[in-house]
Design an enzyme around this catalytic site. Structure first.
Site, short mmCIF file in Angstrom:
data_model
loop_
_atom_site.label_atom_id
_atom_site.label_comp_id
_atom_site.label_asym_id
_atom_site.label_seq_id
_atom_site.Cartn_x
_atom_site.Cartn_y
_atom_site.Cartn_z
N HIS A 32 16.36 38.33 -36.35
CA HIS A 32 15.83 39.38 -35.48
C HIS A 32 16.05 40.78 -36.06
O HIS A 32 16.90 40.98 -36.93
CB HIS A 32 16.49 39.31 -34.10
CG HIS A 32 17.98 39.53 -34.14
ND1 HIS A 32 18.55 40.78 -34.24
CD2 HIS A 32 19.02 38.66 -34.11
CE1 HIS A 32 19.87 40.68 -34.27
NE2 HIS A 32 20.18 39.40 -34.19
N GLU A 107 22.42 32.61 -30.77
CA GLU A 107 23.57 32.96 -31.60
C GLU A 107 24.81 32.18 -31.17
O GLU A 107 24.89 31.66 -30.05
CB GLU A 107 23.83 34.47 -31.50
CG GLU A 107 24.97 35.01 -32.37
CD GLU A 107 24.79 34.73 -33.85
OE1 GLU A 107 25.01 33.56 -34.25
OE2 GLU A 107 24.45 35.67 -34.61
#
Length: 238
Positions: A32, A107
């Site tokens: 990202h 994550e």
């Protein structure tokens, strides 16, 4: 007529048995764009943090790059907002009508380190800080965190499911630094993954139950935008 990605969530249930075809799957793994917490040196884990101005520009830059390459048949993303926002920008330029969220690509949960600044982690949460950088891969991070082994297992399981679903096709997966580190180390069996940079392009191929890394941590498309040189490095203490 514009090219549209398939709605993979309607055609595929996670964990189901998939017949393996002979063709190679190409997966473009993307980290990202930069977030406010990335820039501040704050530990995100599974806490939400928005793309900052640079991160938004990075998302545009990576979208423009991928929009010039072979169109993907599907785009997948972690269900955390920073990854989804990056993926949605890519979807616009790749003429994909949908981004499929995969929670298993989020994550790593880093326990009581989440929300702290890296520079204060060792002092405020010494056990969690030590566990994060430990070479004992089955050690869970105190405060509800995952072990590295747990991260590797869920990340690779999700990636294999995607690869088997899309034999002979190209797909894009937007995820996080910790997940990319787990994938790299699982495939290569290396002891380190080095720096994982925001908005980097990482290409892997899957065929006959084997993985090959084509390219890793490519940020050539960010030359006019810039990026944090420190990146994510789960192997070296800041």
């Amino acid at each position: 007529m514009g090219h549209e990605c398939i709605d993979a969530s309607k055609e595929f249930k996670w964990g189901e048995d998939v017949n393996v075809k002979s063709e190679v799957t190409e997966i473009v793994l993307v980290r990202h764009g930069e977030t406010t917490w990335n820039a501040a040196g704050r530990i995100q884990g599974q806490i939400e943090s928005d793309l900052n101005e640079i991160g938004q520009k990075q998302a545009v830059a990576i979208a423009e790059r991928l929009g010039k390459e072979e169109r993907p048949i599907a785009i997948y993303s972690s269900d955390l907002k920073r990854a989804k926002d990056t993926a949605l920008k890519i979807a616009e330029t790749c003429f994909c009508s949908k981004v499929t969220e995969v929670p298993e690509l989020k994550e790593r949960h880093v326990g009581s380190l989440q929300g702290l600044y890296w520079k204060e982690g060792a002092e405020k949460e010494p056990e969690a800080y030590s566990a994060f950088f430990s070479s004992q891969n089955d050690l869970k991070i105190p405060g509800g965190g995952e072990s590295f082994d747990q991260l590797c297992e869920r990340s690779m399981n999700a990636l294999v499911q995607i690869a088997k679903k899309h034999k002979g096709e190209r797909v894009i997966v937007v995820t996080h630094g910790g997940v990319l580190r787990a994938i790299y180390m699982s495939i290569t069996q290396a002891s380190s993954a080095g720096k994982l940079l925001n908005a980097s392009v990482n290409v892997v191929r899957f065929s006959d139950e084997k993985w090959i890394i084509d390219s890793w941590s490519d940020v050539s498309h960010l030359s006019s935008v810039g990026f944090l040189q420190r990146g994510f490095d789960g192997d070296a203490k800041p």
